[in-house]
Design an enzyme around this catalytic site. Sequence first.
Site, PDB file in Angstrom:
ATOM      1  N   ASP A 155      -1.169  -8.820  -0.629  1.00 23.58           N
ATOM      2  CA  ASP A 155      -2.753  -8.322  -0.705  1.00 23.58           C
ATOM      3  C   ASP A 155      -3.418  -9.211  -2.056  1.00 23.58           C
ATOM      4  OD1 ASP A 155      -5.318  -6.758  -1.122  1.00 23.58           O
ATOM      5  OD2 ASP A 155      -3.911  -5.408   0.533  1.00 23.58           O
ATOM      6  N   HIS A 234      -8.877  -4.468  -4.105  1.00 22.88           N
ATOM      7  CA  HIS A 234      -8.094  -4.017  -2.775  1.00 22.88           C
ATOM      8  C   HIS A 234      -6.567  -4.044  -3.038  1.00 22.88           C
ATOM      9  CE1 HIS A 234      -7.127  -4.856   1.564  1.00 22.88           C
ATOM     10  NE2 HIS A 234      -8.382  -4.374   1.807  1.00 22.88           N
ATOM     11  N   SER A 566      -7.168  -1.528   6.376  1.00 22.38           N
ATOM     12  CA  SER A 566      -6.642  -1.479   4.936  1.00 22.38           C
ATOM     13  C   SER A 566      -6.203  -0.578   4.568  1.00 22.38           C
ATOM     14  CB  SER A 566      -7.553  -2.496   4.327  1.00 22.38           C
ATOM     15  OG  SER A 566      -7.866  -4.013   4.699  1.00 22.38           O
TER      16      SER A 566
END
Length: 783
Positions: A155, A234, A566
């Site tokens: 990520d 994220h 996600s």
Amino acid sequence: MEHALLQLLLLLLLLLAGNRLAGANANWADAGVSSNGGINATTYIVFMDPASMPAAHPSPAEWHAAHLQSLSIDPERHLLYSYSAAAHGFAAALLPHHLPLLRGSPGVLQVVRDEVFQLHTTRTPEFLGLLAPAYQPAIHNLEAATHDVVIGVLDTGVWPESPSFAGGDLPPPPAMWKGVCEAGVDFPPTACGRKLVGARSFSRGLRAANGGGAGGRKGVGRRVIASARDRDGHGTHTATTAAGAVVANASLLGYATGTARGMAPGARVAAYKVCWPEGCLGSDILAGIDAAVADGVGVLSLSLGGGSAPYFRDTVAVGAFGAAAAGVFVACSAGNSGPSGATVANSAPWVATVGAGTLDRDFPAYVTIHTGARLAGVSLYAAPSPSPRPAMLPLVYGGGGDNASKLCLSGTLDPAAVRGKIVLCDRGVNARVEKGAVVKAAGGAGMVLANTAASGEELVADSHLLPAVAVGKLAGDKIREYAARGGGGRPMAMLSFGGTVLGVRPSPVVAAFSSRGPNTVVPEVLKPDMIGPGVNILAGWSGVAGPTGLVKDGRRTHFNIISGTSMSCPHISGVAALLKAAHPDWSPAAIKSALMTTAYTVDNANSSLRDAAGGLLATPFAFGAGHVDPQKALSPGFVYDISTNDYVAFLCSLNYSTLHIQVITKMSNITCPRKFRPGDLNYPSFSVVFKKKSEQSMRFRREVTNVGPAVSVYNVKITSPASVSVKVTPAKLVFKKVGQKQRYYITFTSKVLTTSTKPDFGWISWMSKQHVVRSPVAYTWKI
């Protein structure tokens, strides 16, 4: 000159599209981004045949360098990565005249241009049943076992100071762990510990694509720092969702207050930073997968993806195959391109493809117009303390005099028209939180963000910079009509906020943004495989990014609430870690089978799962086998296992060449069976495609392995639409010991002969006294 200007324009568009968080783009942006990004002109991945490696070379890396040298290609200048664990080959920054040299040299299987991929909690453990009293003994027994499971997260990196990475009473990392804590300019090796056991970054592909060559010393933006630190949020969010430690009193600015914990709080985390503001280069992703497999991860979580391509040209699919062959469970997000059909990404059968559903938690907010109507929406706006009382303010729609101003695009609002007013903005084109920033910059006092037909009634909450409420299309249409007519006077509106509400019904609901089947790469493999929580998920966050992700957002918080596939992907990764700890002898395919065949399709209102896009019943093209149920997955009864040789037969059935199959499998001796169709793969679901009038009846074989009671008897239950007849032989499976295998045959016969037939669906359920093992069936006609 024109070509250079075009490249510059493409790059600017890429950056403006908000692709830095495209995996969660249901939260930040509604605009899509092209899969190539316009930046990968000279970076290539070269797949090699391992059988061709001369014995004189002690390692694949030395062979790869020597191979380039033999072609007068300087490895010091051009070689980026050497792969050997999950794939076999290397990445290089190549000039045009290098390509024919490589493609014509012995040992080279394929040369493919690098590609840009995009990135696609306090309540979810309870929602998934992980905190149910009856389940606690099983979970408690798994805690120690999960200490030996490392979840690798590819990520945007990691924020190691997050309280979710506190080591607590964890023992030292398992002896099999070979990973490292890679030092960076802002990331000391001491940042890792007993929870976060490894951190690496991979940016050579991106740097070379940006013009920096193999060393990446030039042409790279200031934001690309060789460090595993997450400056985005994220990566920290996905990692803590999967395996975050228990943290009391977690919340986002007072919303969703409670005890945060990942799905497998006892498992370890290793972060592989492969995504940067410009996107995620395939060469960097493959390097991350390769390193993770060599390091010893047990589970891989990838909340990213690209477009649809044959598996031998799909970098994630190739790397995931190598990982699965090494015993690593791989979960990937399905993508955020729903509700349109045929949009699912990461469709390879050796990965778990995860769609998104809602929770039974909501953040209600309201728009009251001067007529007295009170319209419900959602918001995560945190008012300053003390909070001002809601007040009626003028409402304006199209505060710039044209249609672009209705979308609240940057520069379209006239401050004189919107100052001190509530601005109605249509959803679409630019990021939702950016619309709020545009309204605030123009002097607006608040915003109503109204869905259009593209988003329907799906509501995703955002932590806006000003008072803002998101409403669905029906409420949005009422407000638009009121703003246009004025209700007999000047349009007025008031915004109010309701905090956090639990027990919402119905839930789960399939998220409208969640990408859908059918699978465009191989229609005979049903995708997505399952759904998990992916809307309004609270998890850890970076310390240098505000909750909106906007540069102008100066707020800082340990946790954030965002949405996207996600977010659903790491839920499955964490649950897979629990299953791996409970059943260390299970293959990745067996774990996925357990997750799929025990998934549920009935919501908490005792109705079949619904689709947020239109409110109608959802289908397996949206939810796959259903919503994951961790409790039942621990004891599925029997599983559908798949070996590497089974996957080879499957690839042969796709008419892939031997070289293409070698690219995926790294196997030198490929033997294809005489008769094997894609639907013959021993998959836990079925996708039946009727292609010819002469082939209206198809027969498949499945083999199942008993992992339940030693002695058990299963009877089949067929749920079939009127358009198809189904016969299963035998109709009863009798097991006499654990590990015993049984085969059954299933024949599907179409009752229609028309091309206008819409997709149809059914179920094959095997039922014993203790277990129900259920498989979805999708039927399509391409006659």
